[in-house]
Scaffold this motif. Structure first.
Motif, PDB file in Angstrom:
ATOM      1  N   ILE A 350       0.836  -1.201   0.000  1.00  0.00           N
ATOM      2  CA  ILE A 350       0.000   0.000   0.000  1.00  0.00           C
ATOM      3  C   ILE A 350       0.869   1.249   0.000  1.00  0.00           C
ATOM      4  O   ILE A 350       0.580   2.234  -0.701  1.00  0.00           O
ATOM      5  CB  ILE A 350      -0.961  -0.013   1.207  1.00  0.00           C
ATOM      6  CG1 ILE A 350      -1.997  -1.125   1.033  1.00  0.00           C
ATOM      7  CG2 ILE A 350      -1.654   1.347   1.355  1.00  0.00           C
ATOM      8  CD1 ILE A 350      -2.937  -1.280   2.200  1.00  0.00           C
ATOM      9  N   TYR A 353       2.255   1.755  -3.447  1.00  0.00           N
ATOM     10  CA  TYR A 353       1.211   2.187  -4.376  1.00  0.00           C
ATOM     11  C   TYR A 353       0.862   3.658  -4.166  1.00  0.00           C
ATOM     12  O   TYR A 353       0.697   4.417  -5.131  1.00  0.00           O
ATOM     13  CB  TYR A 353      -0.039   1.327  -4.201  1.00  0.00           C
ATOM     14  CG  TYR A 353      -1.170   1.715  -5.121  1.00  0.00           C
ATOM     15  CD1 TYR A 353      -1.170   1.335  -6.459  1.00  0.00           C
ATOM     16  CD2 TYR A 353      -2.243   2.480  -4.653  1.00  0.00           C
ATOM     17  CE1 TYR A 353      -2.192   1.705  -7.315  1.00  0.00           C
ATOM     18  CE2 TYR A 353      -3.279   2.846  -5.499  1.00  0.00           C
ATOM     19  CZ  TYR A 353      -3.250   2.460  -6.831  1.00  0.00           C
ATOM     20  OH  TYR A 353      -4.273   2.838  -7.671  1.00  0.00           O
ATOM     21  N   LEU A 360      -2.088  -2.447  -8.114  1.00  0.00           N
ATOM     22  CA  LEU A 360      -2.186  -3.123  -6.825  1.00  0.00           C
ATOM     23  C   LEU A 360      -2.813  -4.490  -7.085  1.00  0.00           C
ATOM     24  O   LEU A 360      -3.871  -4.580  -7.715  1.00  0.00           O
ATOM     25  CB  LEU A 360      -3.041  -2.317  -5.844  1.00  0.00           C
ATOM     26  CG  LEU A 360      -3.056  -2.784  -4.386  1.00  0.00           C
ATOM     27  CD1 LEU A 360      -1.666  -2.658  -3.772  1.00  0.00           C
ATOM     28  CD2 LEU A 360      -4.063  -1.964  -3.575  1.00  0.00           C
ATOM     29  N   ALA A 396       2.483  -4.451  -5.230  1.00  0.00           N
ATOM     30  CA  ALA A 396       2.178  -3.176  -5.870  1.00  0.00           C
ATOM     31  C   ALA A 396       3.163  -2.900  -7.006  1.00  0.00           C
ATOM     32  O   ALA A 396       4.342  -3.287  -6.940  1.00  0.00           O
ATOM     33  CB  ALA A 396       2.229  -2.039  -4.859  1.00  0.00           C
TER      34      ALA A 396
END
Length: 398
Positions: A350, A353, A360, A396
């Motif tokens: 996360i 990203y 993702l 990601a």
């Protein structure tokens, strides 16, 4: 069973047989009865005021389609449908070269709904819907829809250029392949009246959506292995969401059992006990399935940054600061989910990203198929074991 008629030798033989023997007239009512028998598993029924045969065509006049369990709903009525190029196959089955449907044009108050160029091609109607295996299934080689449009007060709010679905059968009749596409999807959200929603739509750049959808996969009938290779929707300036998965246990027998349970639920929509019992039965049937693999992937095309900017503005900050706030909140939220060692992997994905929104991906790849009851049991009793059970990975920008 004959699903395709592409072999010239077979076609030539059929033509010679037709010339050498007296022509037998088609039984249009028998064809309608067998179509009905196939539809019955889905809780729908067809009826016609008259059935006429003209050479190899069967004409259904005053055609009505009704749904079981909806007695208060008026049946869909079509003035006339012609089933073109009908031939009787082995075992009492039928093959229909093409079915063209009339253009749809429905007006209700200030809204107009239109559909053009609807047809089915290469339709196989089984001789016995209760037969064993694939011989009981109804197929089509192609389903097609042309332009679809919804307009309100004379302004188009939704449209689609074309939708096409195709099915194929392997030479040994063990596997069905399928593909589908929807092109030229357009949605105009500028007509949304709620002011708060309108502001959100404008801030996220969603006033006009343009996109496509695609699907492809296969189904091994005997083993019940279904593989969805791609199920995706892609909107310009938003992103592409893709789904792929494989599961086993989806046998023809399971399909028929699930259809029967659905019919029972439709037949008694107001009987709460019957609905609960049927729902439990359906849940029991689903437990016959096992997960082979799965993947959900989002490829960004601008929506993430606009979303961060909008969320940041509502909090009195900017998109960059909002991204940092989310990074700080993620570990706390993941700790509550009890994901064990996967927590760090998810946080890292996360963070990467948010720093550079590209893609993702959430993927599950167990060493061997995992029964759905095991996954549901783990989710309720020991959620931290799920990542290891199904081989869960989150990445990601790969």
């Amino acid at each position: 069973m004959t699903l395709y008629r592409s072999t010239r030798i077979l076609l030539a033989s059929a033509a010679l047989c037709a010339l050498a023997s007296p022509a037998l007239a088609l039984d249009g009512q028998d064809l309608l009865n067998k179509i009905n028998a196939s539809f019955a598993t889905g809780g729908t029924a067809l009826s016609a005021d008259s059935v006429e045969v003209d050479g190899s065509d069967v004409i259904l006049k005053g055609l009505k389609l009704s749904v079981e369990g909806a007695p208060n709903e008026s049946p869909l009525t079509l003035e006339q449908i012609t089933l073109q190029g009908v031939s009787e196959e082995e075992g009492g089955a039928y093959f229909i070269e093409r079915v063209d449907f009339p253009e749809v044009n429905v007006t209700e108050e200030n809204s107009v709904f239109t559909v053009q160029d609807l047809y089915l091609a290469g339709v196989y109607v089984p001789g016995d819907a209760n037969a064993e295996g694939i011989d009981s299934m109804m197929f089509y080689e192609e389903a097609h829809s042309g332009m679809v449009e919804v307009s309100v007060d004379g302004k188009s709010v939704f449209s689609m250029d074309k939708a096409v679905g195709t099915m194929g059968l392997s030479d040994d009749e063990s596997t069905i392949t399928f593909e589908g596409s929807v092109t030229g999807l357009k949605a105009d959200l500028s007509t949304v009246e709620d002011q708060s929603s309108k502001e959100t739509i404008e801030a996220l750049g969603l006033t006009m959506l343009n996109g496509d959808m695609n699907m492809s996969g296969s189904w091994e009938i005997e083993s019940g292995t279904i593989n969805i290779e791609d199920y995706s929707i892609d909107f310009a300036n938003v992103g592409k969401l893709s789904l792929a998965f494989g599961m086993s246990g989806y046998t023809l027998e399971l399909v028929k059992q699930m259809q029967e349970q659905a019919r029972m639920m439709q037949a008694q929509p107001d009987n709460e006990q019957a609905q609960q019992a049927a729902g439990l039965m359906m849940l029991g049937l689903i437990q016959q399935l096992s997960l082979i693999d799965a993947e959900i992937r989002f490829e960004d095309d601008g929506i993430t940054q606009r979303g961060l900017d909008y969320a940041g503005k509502s909090q009195g900050t900017d998109g960059a600061q909002m991204a940092q706030m989310i990074k700080g909140m993620v570990p706390l939220m993941l700790a509550q989910a009890k994901l064990g060692a996967l927590q760090n992997e998810v946080s890292a994905a996360i963070n990467a990203y948010l720093d550079n929104p590209q893609s993702l991906t959430i993927a599950a790849a167990p060493a061997s198929p995992v029964a759905f009851p095991m996954i549901m049991g783990a989710a309720m009793g020991a959620p931290e074991t799920i990542p290891g059970l199904i081989g869960l990975k989150v990445t990601a920008n790969d």
